[in-house]
Design a protein around this motif. Structure first.
Motif, mmCIF file in Angstrom:
data_model
loop_
_atom_site.group_PDB
_atom_site.id
_atom_site.type_symbol
_atom_site.label_atom_id
_atom_site.label_comp_id
_atom_site.label_asym_id
_atom_site.label_seq_id
_atom_site.Cartn_x
_atom_site.Cartn_y
_atom_site.Cartn_z
ATOM 1 N N ASP A 100 0.055 9.817 0.726
ATOM 2 C CA ASP A 100 -0.838 9.491 1.832
ATOM 3 C C ASP A 100 -0.104 8.626 2.853
ATOM 4 O O ASP A 100 0.389 7.545 2.547
ATOM 5 N N GLY A 101 -0.012 9.119 4.075
ATOM 6 C CA GLY A 101 0.647 8.385 5.143
ATOM 7 C C GLY A 101 2.148 8.553 5.187
ATOM 8 O O GLY A 101 2.802 8.007 6.089
ATOM 9 N N PRO A 114 -11.089 9.854 0.016
ATOM 10 C CA PRO A 114 -11.204 9.836 1.481
ATOM 11 C C PRO A 114 -10.627 8.580 2.123
ATOM 12 O O PRO A 114 -10.226 8.627 3.292
ATOM 13 N N ARG A 115 -10.563 7.470 1.405
ATOM 14 C CA ARG A 115 -10.002 6.238 1.969
ATOM 15 C C ARG A 115 -8.589 5.970 1.474
ATOM 16 O O ARG A 115 -7.725 5.560 2.257
ATOM 17 N N PHE A 116 -8.328 6.212 0.190
ATOM 18 C CA PHE A 116 -7.061 5.805 -0.407
ATOM 19 C C PHE A 116 -6.090 6.958 -0.648
ATOM 20 O O PHE A 116 -4.977 6.735 -1.133
ATOM 21 N N GLY A 117 -6.475 8.178 -0.311
ATOM 22 C CA GLY A 117 -5.571 9.300 -0.485
ATOM 23 C C GLY A 117 -5.238 9.523 -1.954
ATOM 24 O O GLY A 117 -6.136 9.609 -2.799
ATOM 25 N N ASP A 118 -3.935 9.607 -2.274
ATOM 26 C CA ASP A 118 -3.531 9.862 -3.657
ATOM 27 C C ASP A 118 -3.282 8.573 -4.439
ATOM 28 O O ASP A 118 -2.872 8.621 -5.599
ATOM 29 N N ARG A 125 2.879 17.595 -8.543
ATOM 30 C CA ARG A 125 2.407 16.383 -7.877
ATOM 31 C C ARG A 125 1.465 16.732 -6.726
ATOM 32 O O ARG A 125 0.449 16.061 -6.521
ATOM 33 N N GLN A 126 1.773 17.769 -5.976
ATOM 34 C CA GLN A 126 0.887 18.186 -4.893
ATOM 35 C C GLN A 126 -0.498 18.542 -5.420
ATOM 36 O O GLN A 126 -1.520 18.150 -4.837
ATOM 37 N N ALA A 127 -0.518 19.253 -6.561
ATOM 38 C CA ALA A 127 -1.802 19.672 -7.125
ATOM 39 C C ALA A 127 -2.612 18.470 -7.603
ATOM 40 O O ALA A 127 -3.821 18.384 -7.356
ATOM 41 N N ILE A 128 -1.944 17.534 -8.294
ATOM 42 C CA ILE A 128 -2.646 16.350 -8.786
ATOM 43 C C ILE A 128 -3.182 15.529 -7.619
ATOM 44 O O ILE A 128 -4.323 15.043 -7.637
ATOM 45 N N ALA A 129 -2.370 15.372 -6.566
ATOM 46 C CA ALA A 129 -2.797 14.596 -5.408
ATOM 47 C C ALA A 129 -3.984 15.264 -4.710
ATOM 48 O O ALA A 129 -4.961 14.593 -4.328
ATOM 49 N N ALA A 130 -3.918 16.577 -4.545
ATOM 50 C CA ALA A 130 -4.984 17.289 -3.837
ATOM 51 C C ALA A 130 -6.299 17.241 -4.622
ATOM 52 O O ALA A 130 -7.376 17.029 -4.044
ATOM 53 N N LEU A 131 -6.218 17.407 -5.928
ATOM 54 C CA LEU A 131 -7.439 17.420 -6.752
ATOM 55 C C LEU A 131 -8.109 16.049 -6.798
ATOM 56 O O LEU A 131 -9.335 15.959 -6.887
ATOM 57 N N GLY A 132 -7.306 14.978 -6.728
ATOM 58 C CA GLY A 132 -7.878 13.644 -6.827
ATOM 59 C C GLY A 132 -7.917 12.882 -5.519
ATOM 60 O O GLY A 132 -8.070 11.648 -5.533
ATOM 61 N N TRP A 133 -7.786 13.584 -4.409
ATOM 62 C CA TRP A 133 -7.676 12.918 -3.103
ATOM 63 C C TRP A 133 -8.932 12.091 -2.794
ATOM 64 O O TRP A 133 -10.055 12.555 -2.920
ATOM 65 N N PRO A 155 0.795 -1.233 0.000
ATOM 66 C CA PRO A 155 0.000 0.000 0.000
ATOM 67 C C PRO A 155 0.827 1.282 0.000
ATOM 68 O O PRO A 155 0.319 2.330 -0.386
ATOM 69 N N GLU A 156 2.076 1.218 0.433
ATOM 70 C CA GLU A 156 2.889 2.436 0.467
ATOM 71 C C GLU A 156 3.580 2.721 -0.859
ATOM 72 O O GLU A 156 3.965 3.858 -1.129
#
Length: 410
Positions: A312-313, A336-340, A326-334, A289-290
């Motif tokens: 995430d984590g 609630p369970r799986f993060g990025d 990468r921060q923007a892509i992760a934030a836009l597609g976050w 998962p990491e």
């Protein structure tokens, strides 16, 4: 004082590349062309050829260890550094042996130190020009022959035929990394149209020109990448390639927000090797998962490697170290369970059924029942080793490699 310009020239077909060299020297008679012939590198011998306006000198270089990395470190990079010194040419063309992939070479130019500094401190890296033979490239890019089967030297250890890269992996990698594509050779109208359709989707930001139309603009190949390797977390459709089909060629975009079942994915990988020019993207396995895993195929060759960790984590430091993109892509597609975490693959097909590719990959995802029991994910069978070959080696024989070079090959 301005730095000399450096153009990297690559291609699988020697006559086509040599034709481009001739045209470059006609456009600028003062350009210096440096080439390392690696056919005998396994025996510790490399033939270095330097062509300038006034001389054409070939020197046999003896290496303590016959491998490509030694050639780069001990001779190629120092030679470039010396050429870039006072009194040297204003332009240098680095003509690569086919086993030297341009992305790896450019990484060395950017990061390997020579006398305490990278070579790019001494030269202006214009970019990569890839020569594509219209009559042979498509067959090379979709086949499964390995480099040793083509008689190419092994790039790692002397006397060892361990280089199992396919010709397709090299052909596709050369074209995909190019800032300018030069098309040589002949092909009928259908072959040429199909080649154009593939290249428009494989390297959408790289202009394509015929060798006979080369002019001074070859020394300004554009801003596709200028030798800078891609970030594995960057958008997979950079350069806005066409998404519609042409000559049977099209891009398939696969996305999902649940993990792959490792064993089912392993069994499904053949769908990326039949009728497919290229597949590339980020995946995650339920058992890891990491880990961000990078999947990349070309023709009949495929590899999967570790490309870092999901944000995430990973903690605040990892987030702050990530690029703004990468921060923007992760934030836009976050999620609630799986993060990025996400499955994001782009497949360039020429004969495969896009619906079948999508269906086979979706069947390899965790089912709703499996998804509901995350405590059981770690016990799922996982045939992916950090270094894994096909036929599959026993787990005890797996060799752990460095982070971005650990890979599974098929």
């Amino acid at each position: 004082m301005s730095r000399p310009e450096l153009l990297v020239l690559t291609g699988l077909t020697a006559p086509g590349v040599e034709d481009v060299v001739t045209r470059l020297r006609t456009l600028d008679p003062d350009v210096a062309v440096l080439h390392h012939d690696l056919r005998d590198v396994g025996a510790g011998l490399v033939r270095r050829r330097l062509r300038t306006r006034d001389a054409d000198v070939t020197t046999t270089v003896e290496l303590a260890h016959g491998c490509v990395s030694c050639t780069l470190r001990e001779d190629l990079l120092p030679q470039l550094r010396a050429l870039a010194g006072p009194g040297g040419p204003a332009r240098i063309v680095l003509h690569l042996d086919p086993v030297l992939e341009p992305e790896n070479l450019c990484w060395s130019l950017l990061h390997v130190l020579v006398d305490g500094r990278p070579v790019v401190d001494e030269v202006e890296l214009l970019g990569v020009v890839a020569v594509v033979d219209a009559g042979t490239w498509f067959a090379d890019a979709t086949g499964d022959a390995t480099l040793p089967e083509r008689g190419c030297p092994e790039p790692g250890r002397a006397g060892d035929d361990a280089d199992e890269r396919t010709v397709a992996q090299v052909a596709v990698g050369q074209a995909e990394f190019a800032d300018l594509l030069v098309v040589t050779g002949t092909a009928d109208a259908w072959e040429r149209a199909r080649l154009d359709a593939v290249l428009a989707r494989l390297a959408p930001a790289a202009p394509r020109v015929r060798a006979g139309a080369l002019d001074e603009r070859v020394f300004a190949p554009g801003a596709a990448r200028r030798g800078r390797p891609d970030d594995v977390h960057a958008p997979l459709l950079a350069g806005t390639p066409p998404l519609d089909g042409d000559c049977g060629v099209r891009l398939v975009v696969f996305s999902a927000r649940r993990p792959f079942h490792p064993e089912r994915l392993h069994d499904a990988l053949d769908v990326l090797l039949d009728g497919v020019v290229r597949a590339r993207g980020r995946i995650w396995l339920a058992t890891r998962p990491e880990a961000v895993l990078w999947l990349e195929s070309a023709g009949g060759g495929l590899r999967v490697g570790h490309a870092g960790d999901w944000l995430d984590g990973a903690g605040d430091a990892a987030w702050e170290a990530a690029s703004p993109q990468r921060q923007a892509i992760a934030a836009l597609g976050w999620h609630p369970r799986f993060g990025d975490r996400a499955q994001d693959l782009v497949v360039l097909s020429h004969a495969a059924d896009p619906d079948e590719i999508d269906a086979v990959l979706r069947e390899a995802l965790l089912t709703d029942l499996e998804l509901a029991d995350p405590d059981a994910w770690g016990a799922l069978p996982d045939p992916f080793g950090w270094w894994h070959t096909d036929p599959c080696a026993p787990a005890a024989d797996a060799v752990a490699g460095p982070e971005h070079h650990s890979e599974e090959e098929h």
